[in-house]
Motif scaffolding. Structure first.
Motif, PDB file in Angstrom:
ATOM      1  N   TYR A  45      30.321  46.190  47.300  1.00 41.86           N
ATOM      2  CA  TYR A  45      28.984  46.015  46.458  1.00 41.86           C
ATOM      3  C   TYR A  45      29.250  45.088  45.304  1.00 41.86           C
ATOM      4  N   ALA A  46      30.619  44.883  44.972  1.00 44.12           N
ATOM      5  CA  ALA A  46      31.055  43.768  43.848  1.00 44.12           C
ATOM      6  C   ALA A  46      32.447  43.072  44.210  1.00 44.12           C
ATOM      7  N   GLU A  47      32.573  42.296  43.446  1.00 44.88           N
ATOM      8  CA  GLU A  47      34.011  41.585  43.604  1.00 44.88           C
ATOM      9  C   GLU A  47      34.695  41.546  42.343  1.00 44.88           C
ATOM     10  N   PHE A  48      36.164  41.763  42.095  1.00 42.47           N
ATOM     11  CA  PHE A  48      36.694  41.831  40.827  1.00 42.47           C
ATOM     12  C   PHE A  48      38.185  41.343  40.808  1.00 42.47           C
ATOM     13  N   VAL A  49      38.698  41.000  39.656  1.00 46.18           N
ATOM     14  CA  VAL A  49      40.020  40.634  39.342  1.00 46.18           C
ATOM     15  C   VAL A  49      40.416  41.529  38.296  1.00 46.18           C
ATOM     16  N   SER A  50      41.601  41.865  38.177  1.00 41.39           N
ATOM     17  CA  SER A  50      42.302  42.542  37.207  1.00 41.39           C
ATOM     18  C   SER A  50      43.142  41.459  36.564  1.00 41.39           C
ATOM     19  N   VAL A  51      43.551  41.816  35.086  1.00 36.89           N
ATOM     20  CA  VAL A  51      44.323  41.004  34.414  1.00 36.89           C
ATOM     21  C   VAL A  51      45.110  42.114  33.269  1.00 36.89           C
ATOM     22  N   PRO A  52      46.317  42.292  33.515  1.00 40.37           N
ATOM     23  CA  PRO A  52      46.987  43.413  32.761  1.00 40.37           C
ATOM     24  C   PRO A  52      47.333  42.596  31.261  1.00 40.37           C
ATOM     25  N   ASP A  53      47.036  43.530  30.313  1.00 41.43           N
ATOM     26  CA  ASP A  53      47.539  42.783  29.208  1.00 41.43           C
ATOM     27  C   ASP A  53      48.921  43.358  29.039  1.00 41.43           C
TER      28      ASP A  53
END
Length: 68
Positions: A45-53
């Motif tokens: 239903y969606a696309e995403f990326v994760s960016v760790p801090d």
């Protein structure tokens, strides 16, 4: 006696972007800065990326698919 406990899970911080083109723009920008990120993931239903801090919080950039 001391027992070991697992560290508390770090929260995710989701942010939305308007569409896949904006998500792609962000991934290019992050890559140009040398920022570590996940590949683009597709949930259906969606696309995403994760960016760790540095504190272990996963910032997420989400783009909903047009049909959803």
């Amino acid at each position: 006696m001391t027992t070991a406990t697992a560290p508390a899970p770090r929260p995710n911080r989701p942010l939305t972007v308007p569409d896949r083109a904006a998500l792609d723009g962000w991934t290019r920008h992050l890559d140009a800065l040398g920022v570590s990120r996940s590949p683009v993931r597709d949930t259906g239903y969606a696309e995403f990326v994760s960016v760790p801090d540095p504190d272990g919080i996963a910032w997420e950039l989400w783009a909903a698919k047009p049909e959803h």
